[in-house]
Enzyme design. Structure first.
Site: not given
Ligand code: NAD
Ligand code: UGA
Length: 434
Positions: A30, A206, A258, A261, A325, A332
């Site tokens: 990272d 999705n 997710c 977006k 959730k 986010r």
């Protein structure tokens, strides 16, 4: 095999844990020094059940190394898994800055034949850009593959070890062989296809989940208008095996990093290929309207229906659930953020509570009051609002909650309680579509 995983976020850390647990030598890279240093000290940057155990075990057994250095691992890797973020840009398209930069750094360090596997969700149409970036820096044999990730936060490890399918998006036999071998012991259907089909599978999945949720939410609105019970209607629909009952839970709409977006990015992508994805525009519009409807419901419940703003002044409300959730501390694009902001704009006096996400919430709402548990949150409030369906809220002592509240009002954005039982206890109980 030796592999590199680029990006130590939700997907990267789970991918690293999975492949290390399966016996590979894994380097997790990272660019954030702070993140890598704390991972080396055994500190995980977010809450995900089981992740700490897998990461610490494999780090201890030296199959998993955290580093900021591409050169330490990419040259000796047979496969490099790119798992960096592809957040939304202002016009809804995916922002590919991190992806391009991760591919570029990888390219600079390629030594022998390597499969560069994109696990990040990324739109069709940029494959040539990726090839160009690598060719600019590397003189070696390499191949791209898209292998999208389908894990859900909260059950990420279970999903990674028990996938429904593994998508291997490359037409190269050599790359396919490496990826099939790496996933060999995992269950699930193998879907071998070209890269573009793999990319589309991810967005289409999705977007389909989002469509199911918006369909359930649209039905909930119709149920409210007609007096039908949405939970019964959805049971009646979902028991048809062709439809299935999952992702038909109505409420305050889908959130998270997710679904929202990816729906927008899919609409933008379709547009760029000259297709107007009106179906998904409606899915997005229904989702956005759920929050406004919920705010109206809260105002009605506490009797603040006049048009004077701020009309929730002096109204004390406890918000139960801040994470997008249950079983995560991720906020986010959480529906809670929009709900809290709207209620604050209307002048409400809020107390916030979540079993795991309070630290995350403090960064977004530093001035708000936070409760230490549900009973503390309920004390002296005019109303209690359920935003996330944490198991802890299902199991709470409702009589004790009623005794703590000033007014026995619950507005439930997730339909978690039985309406008859709530009436018996003496609550004014407001739900979605019942
Ligand atoms: P994340 O934001 O949690 O993590 C991304 C990480 O990448 C960060 O730690 C960041 O510091 C690092 N990074 C950025 N640029 C880098 C670079 N050039 N080199 C090395 N590291 C870099 O992201 P995420 O939630 O794991 O999502 C990653 C991708 O996977 C996205 O495309 C997302 O849509 C997709 N996805 C996410 C999930 C999920 O549940 N979160 C599930 C499936 C797919
Ligand atoms: C979602 C997908 O489920 C994963 O398969 C995918 O890999 C991931 O996105 C991704 O691409 O990042 P996730 O965002 O972790 O996973 O969470 P979900 O369980 O899909 O829930 C998303 C949102 O929809 C939550 O706000 C949830 O409350 C809401 N939801 C879910 C509903 O409102 N109703 C439902 O019936 C189900």
């Amino acid at each position: 095999m030796t592999i590199s995983v680029i990006g130590a976020g939700y997907v990267g850390l789970v991918t690293a844990a999975l492949f290390a647990e399966l016996g590979n030598d894994v380097y997790c890279i990272d660019t954030s020094k702070e993140r890598i240093e704390s991972l080396k000290r055994g500190k995980i940057p977010f809450f995900e059940t089981g992740l700490y155990e897998y990461l610490s075990k494999n780090a201890k057994e030296k199959r998993l190394i955290f580093t900021t250095s591409y050169s330490q691992s990419v040259p000796k890797s047979q496969a490099v898994f790119i798992c960096v973020g592809t957040p939304p840009s202002k016009n809804g398209e995916a922002d590919l800055t991190y992806l391009f930069s991760a591919v570029e750094e990888t390219a600079k360090n390629l030594k022998d034949y390597t499969v560069v596997v994109i696990k990040s969700t990324f739109p069709i149409g940029f494959e040539d850009d990726l090839e160009r970036i690598v060719k600019k820096h590397a003189r070696v044999d390499f191949e791209f593959a898209a292998s999208p990730e389908f894990l859900r936060e909260g059950t990420a490890l279970t999903d990674a070890f028990h996938p429904d399918r593994i998508v291997i998006g490359t037409t190269s036999k050599r790359a396919q062989k490496i990826l099939l071998e790496l996933h060999a012991v995992l269950p699930g259907e193998r879907i071998i296809c070209d890269m573009r089909s793999a990319q589309l599978i991810k967005y289409a999945s999705n977007a389909f989940l989002a469509t199911k949720i918006s369909y359930a939410n649209a039905l909930a609105t119709i149920c409210e208008k007609t007096g039908a019970d949405v939970q019964k209607v959805l049971l009646g629909i979902g028991t048809d095996k062709r439809i299935g009952s999952s992702f038909l839970q109505p409420g305050i709409g889908y959130g998270g990093s997710c679904l929202p977006k990816d729906v927008l990015a899919f609409i933008a992508q379709a547009n760029s290929f000259d297709y107007n994805f009106d179906l998904l525009r409606s899915v997005d519009a229904i989702n956005n309207s759920q929050i406004d409807k919920f705010i109206t419901k809260i105002r009605t419940a506490v009797g603040a229906t006049d048009n004077i703003t701020p009309n929730l002044e002096k109204i004390k409300i406890a918000i139960l659930g801040l994470a997008f959730k249950p079983n995560t501390d991720d906020m986010r694009d959480a529906p809670s953020i929009k709900i809290i902001q709207s209620l604050l704009n209307l002048g409400a006096d809020l107390t916030l509570y979540d079993p795991k996400a309070i630290d995350t919430a403090r960064k977004i709402f530093p001035k708000q009051k936070y409760a230490k548990d549900v009973y503390d949150a309920a004390k002296g409030q005019d109303a209690l609002v359920i935003v996330t369906e944490w198991p802890e809220f299902l199991g709470m002592d409702l009589q004790k909650i009623k005794n703590s509240l000033k007014r026995a009002i619950i507005i439930d954005g997730r339909n978690i309680y039985d309406t008859i039982k709530m009436k018996e206890i003496g609550f004014s109980y407001f739900t979605v579509g019942r």
